[in-house]
Scaffold this active site. Structure first.
Site, PDB file in Angstrom:
ATOM      1  N   ASN A 153      50.450  45.875 -16.636  1.00  0.00           N
ATOM      2  CA  ASN A 153      51.591  46.314 -15.830  1.00  0.00           C
ATOM      3  C   ASN A 153      51.613  47.794 -15.462  1.00  0.00           C
ATOM      4  OD1 ASN A 153      52.225  46.863 -18.503  1.00  0.00           O
ATOM      5  ND2 ASN A 153      54.409  46.560 -18.197  1.00  0.00           N
ATOM      6  N   GLY A 229      50.932  45.176 -25.339  1.00  0.00           N
ATOM      7  CA  GLY A 229      50.949  43.852 -24.729  1.00  0.00           C
ATOM      8  C   GLY A 229      52.009  42.987 -25.367  1.00  0.00           C
ATOM      9  N   GLU A 249      52.451  48.297 -29.341  1.00  0.00           N
ATOM     10  CA  GLU A 249      53.526  48.547 -28.364  1.00  0.00           C
ATOM     11  C   GLU A 249      53.783  47.221 -27.663  1.00  0.00           C
ATOM     12  OE1 GLU A 249      55.165  51.343 -27.830  1.00  0.00           O
ATOM     13  OE2 GLU A 249      53.969  52.756 -28.977  1.00  0.00           O
ATOM     14  N   CYS A 286      58.031  46.849 -19.824  1.00  0.00           N
ATOM     15  CA  CYS A 286      58.440  46.474 -21.187  1.00  0.00           C
ATOM     16  C   CYS A 286      59.861  46.912 -21.509  1.00  0.00           C
ATOM     17  CB  CYS A 286      57.456  47.035 -22.199  1.00  0.00           C
ATOM     18  SG  CYS A 286      57.099  48.757 -21.906  1.00  0.00           S
TER      19      CYS A 286
HETATM   20  P1  NAD Z   1      49.058  40.247 -23.007  1.00  0.00           P
HETATM   21  O1  NAD Z   1      49.424  40.352 -24.443  1.00  0.00           O
HETATM   22  O2  NAD Z   1      48.858  38.917 -22.411  1.00  0.00           O
HETATM   23  O3  NAD Z   1      47.696  41.049 -22.733  1.00  0.00           O
HETATM   24  C1  NAD Z   1      47.537  42.379 -23.114  1.00  0.00           C
HETATM   25  C2  NAD Z   1      46.078  42.624 -23.455  1.00  0.00           C
HETATM   26  O4  NAD Z   1      45.733  41.826 -24.589  1.00  0.00           O
HETATM   27  C3  NAD Z   1      45.102  42.240 -22.351  1.00  0.00           C
HETATM   28  O5  NAD Z   1      44.075  43.195 -22.308  1.00  0.00           O
HETATM   29  C4  NAD Z   1      44.557  40.906 -22.831  1.00  0.00           C
HETATM   30  O6  NAD Z   1      43.263  40.635 -22.372  1.00  0.00           O
HETATM   31  C5  NAD Z   1      44.534  41.138 -24.329  1.00  0.00           C
HETATM   32  N1  NAD Z   1      44.500  39.907 -25.135  1.00  0.00           N
HETATM   33  C6  NAD Z   1      44.896  38.654 -24.803  1.00  0.00           C
HETATM   34  N2  NAD Z   1      44.674  37.800 -25.841  1.00  0.00           N
HETATM   35  C7  NAD Z   1      44.138  38.546 -26.835  1.00  0.00           C
HETATM   36  C8  NAD Z   1      43.715  38.268 -28.165  1.00  0.00           C
HETATM   37  N3  NAD Z   1      43.803  37.048 -28.686  1.00  0.00           N
HETATM   38  N4  NAD Z   1      43.233  39.306 -28.913  1.00  0.00           N
HETATM   39  C9  NAD Z   1      43.161  40.549 -28.418  1.00  0.00           C
HETATM   40  N5  NAD Z   1      43.541  40.870 -27.160  1.00  0.00           N
HETATM   41  C10 NAD Z   1      44.032  39.892 -26.386  1.00  0.00           C
HETATM   42  O7  NAD Z   1      50.159  41.087 -22.202  1.00  0.00           O
HETATM   43  P2  NAD Z   1      50.305  41.326 -20.627  1.00  0.00           P
HETATM   44  O8  NAD Z   1      50.765  40.077 -19.982  1.00  0.00           O
HETATM   45  O9  NAD Z   1      49.091  42.006 -20.063  1.00  0.00           O
HETATM   46  O10 NAD Z   1      51.482  42.401 -20.647  1.00  0.00           O
HETATM   47  C11 NAD Z   1      52.792  42.044 -20.796  1.00  0.00           C
HETATM   48  C12 NAD Z   1      53.318  42.334 -22.176  1.00  0.00           C
HETATM   49  O11 NAD Z   1      53.044  43.682 -22.545  1.00  0.00           O
HETATM   50  C13 NAD Z   1      54.825  42.211 -22.246  1.00  0.00           C
HETATM   51  O12 NAD Z   1      55.211  41.580 -23.434  1.00  0.00           O
HETATM   52  C14 NAD Z   1      55.284  43.665 -22.223  1.00  0.00           C
HETATM   53  O13 NAD Z   1      56.564  43.896 -22.747  1.00  0.00           O
HETATM   54  C15 NAD Z   1      54.226  44.307 -23.027  1.00  0.00           C
HETATM   55  N6  NAD Z   1      54.198  45.748 -22.780  1.00  0.00           N
HETATM   56  C16 NAD Z   1      54.640  46.588 -23.757  1.00  0.00           C
HETATM   57  C17 NAD Z   1      54.661  47.960 -23.512  1.00  0.00           C
HETATM   58  C18 NAD Z   1      55.124  48.952 -24.553  1.00  0.00           C
HETATM   59  O14 NAD Z   1      54.813  50.125 -24.412  1.00  0.00           O
HETATM   60  N7  NAD Z   1      55.856  48.543 -25.566  1.00  0.00           N
HETATM   61  C19 NAD Z   1      54.242  48.445 -22.280  1.00  0.00           C
HETATM   62  C20 NAD Z   1      53.813  47.543 -21.322  1.00  0.00           C
HETATM   63  C21 NAD Z   1      53.780  46.193 -21.576  1.00  0.00           C
END
Ligand code: NAD
Length: 482
Positions: A153, A229, A249, A286
């Site tokens: 994002n 994520g 995060e 987020c």
């Molecule tokens: P996601 O968890 O689907 O993916 C994030 C990353 O994790 C990607 O690089 C993905 O390839 C990787 N990933 C997926 N499965 C994995 C596994 N089993 N092991 C290790 N890595 C893996 O999240 P998204 O859809 O890309 O982003 C949305 C989420 O991120 C929302 O929940 C949002 O709130 C959160 N987010 C949090 C912050 C913060 O600073 N707190 C900021 C931005 C987004």
């Protein structure tokens, strides 16, 4: 001709193990063929980072700082190109993409400054009787290899929040960007190469999170894992990382509390900010505003003001200057939100505007009467949805805000100092923004969550603390010659 990318390992572009097409989330056009890293290549990247760290840890702070200044400068010069990449691959409206790049430049500048200011302290050893004749200093050392996994994002700025502090502190990095945003990450390789970062300090391996996650969380040469994520993936990473340090995060369903006593003009101004906080980049932020708790005196009027603003937003092509709303990142996200909306309606929710779908595009929705146990009340929507509920007393508002498994940031609008203080004390989250929406973030501010929103803090200096270990060195007098 469509570009085919490579992996960036040890300062060289190398072939990946397989190729996946990268499709624009708006229009579905194929943007590039992305070479994915295999597990073995993830290990190679970790080894390259480990080897590079041996020398990089001795690179002086002023040099690390000037590399970061240079990278910031190069990004600023190429900001139009960078914004277009984010708009195309993440489907981010170009206005929002430009704002992200401007923030990313700031993040690298903060990192450049912080690199020259990593300080320690002296410890009064003689405060204990057995400590007489000793003096000690507490310094900070880089942890070593940082494994960074990032979401789609904010493909530039959230990467900068990991890469900037890691370099500033003298660490090396293996970065795995989200599947939907590899081009933004690979763009960095060019910037840092030109900025003079030694080979192997930054390694970028696009690939599948499912396939590479375990290696990137548990390889013995990784000292620290930093993940941004979803909570589901965060939990797996925490379980795989074992005893090593981890920053997580994660998501939220941020509350916005609006107290009584505002004039119509003030309420309209708050509605402007709430609409931006709820609907910017389709709520795929987020700290997006999701649960709006409004004093019953203002609730009806505020709901209408928010709905009015939502109705005015323009949906369309991310590259069009007029566009505010674009399709959600993928069809799965749209299906999830559609079913949550349906279930909320079945439970009695009233849709005051929006909520229509066109493929993966969702028109921004303002809802009232959403049951407390509906997903839209208790899960993270991560879409353009604001759920408005009334409260009678401030106590009630704080209790409702805290009824969540998340705790990232909360926003509070109030004219009453006592209410502001109570909110500051009692809201259980990482940050309370008084007279701002929860979506307000500056890149040097400590940022992170409690409960299912994660652990550890980012915000350059705070991330550097996480990415360094304190080291105590004690000097005992009486043995030195001369
Ligand atoms: P996601 O968890 O689907 O993916 C994030 C990353 O994790 C990607 O690089 C993905 O390839 C990787 N990933 C997926 N499965 C994995 C596994 N089993 N092991 C290790 N890595 C893996 O999240 P998204 O859809 O890309 O982003 C949305 C989420 O991120 C929302 O929940 C949002 O709130 C959160 N987010 C949090 C912050 C913060 O600073 N707190 C900021 C931005 C987004």
């Amino acid at each position: 001709m469509i570009q085919t990318t490579k992996l960036w390992i040890g300062g060289k572009w190398v072939e990946g193990s397989r190729t996946e097409p990268l499709q624009a989330s708006y229009g579905g056009e194929c943007l590039a063929e992305i070479r994915y890293a295999s597990k073995e290549q993830a290990v190679q990247a970790v080894i390259a980072a480990r080897d590079a760290f041996r020398e990089f840890r001795a690179v002086p702070a002023h040099r690390r700082s000037s590399i970061l200044y240079q990278a910031a400068d190069l990004l600023e010069r190429r900001s139009a190109e960078a914004a277009e990449i984010a708009a195309l691959e993440a489907g981010k409206p170009i206005k929002a993409a430009r704002a992200e790049i401007a923030r990313t430049v700031q993040t690298y500048l903060f990192a450049a400054e912080a690199a020259r200011n990593l300080r320690g302290e002296t410890i009064p050893m003689d405060a204990a009787p057995r400590g007489e004749g000793r003096r000690a200093m507490l310094g900070r050392e880089p942890v070593g290899v940082v494994s960074a996994i990032t979401p789609f994002n904010f493909p530039f700025n959230l990467v900068a929040h990991k890469v900037g502090p890691a370099i500033a502190a003298g660490n090396s990095i293996v970065l795995k960007p989200a599947e939907q945003t590899p081009l933004s990450a690979l763009f960095l390789a060019e910037l840092f190469e030109e900025a003079g970062l030694p080979d192997g300090v930054l390694n970028i391996i696009p690939g599948s999170g499912k396939e590479l996650g375990e290696t990137l969380s548990s390889h013995p040469d990784i000292a620290f894992v930093t993940f941004t994520g979803s909570p589901e993936v965060g939990r797996q990473i925490r379980a795989q990382a074992g005893l090593r340090k981890v920053t997580l995060e994660l998501g939220s369903n941020s509350p916005l509390l609006i107290d009584r006593g505002f004039s119509p003009e003030e309420l309209a101004a708050i509605a402007d900010e709430a609409a931006a906080g709820a609907f910017a980049y389709n709520g795929q932020v987020c700290i997006s505003v999701q649960r709006v708790l409004v004093h019953e005196e203002h609730c009806e009027a505020f709901t209408e003001l928010l709905a009015e603003r939502a109705r005015k937003l323009t949906a369309g092509d991310p590259l069009d200057e007029r566009t505010d709303i674009t399709p959600l990142i993928n069809a799965r996200a749209a299906e999830r939100l559609k079913s949550w909306l349906e279930r909320a309606k079945e439970g009695g929710a009233r849709v005051r505007c929006g909520g229509q779908f066109d493929g993966s595009l969702m028109m921004p929705a303002v809802l009232t009467d959403v049951p407390e146990n509906a997903e839209l009340s208790c899960e993270e929507a991560f879409g353009p949805v604001a759920v408005v509920s009334p409260f009678g007393s401030w106590e009630e508002a704080i209790a409702a805000a805290n009824r969540s498994r998340f705790g990232l940031q909360a926003g509070v609008f109030t004219k009453h100092m006592e209410h502001a203080l109570q909110a500051a004390d009692r809201l259980h989250c990482g940050g309370v923004m008084i007279n701002d929406v929860p979506t307000f973030r500056l890149d040097h501010m400590p940022y992170g969550g409690v409960k299912d929103s994660g652990s550890g803090r980012e915000g350059v200096r705070y991330a550097m603390e996480e990415m360094t270990e304190p080291k105590l060195v004690s000097f005992r007098s009486g043995f030195f010659k001369g």
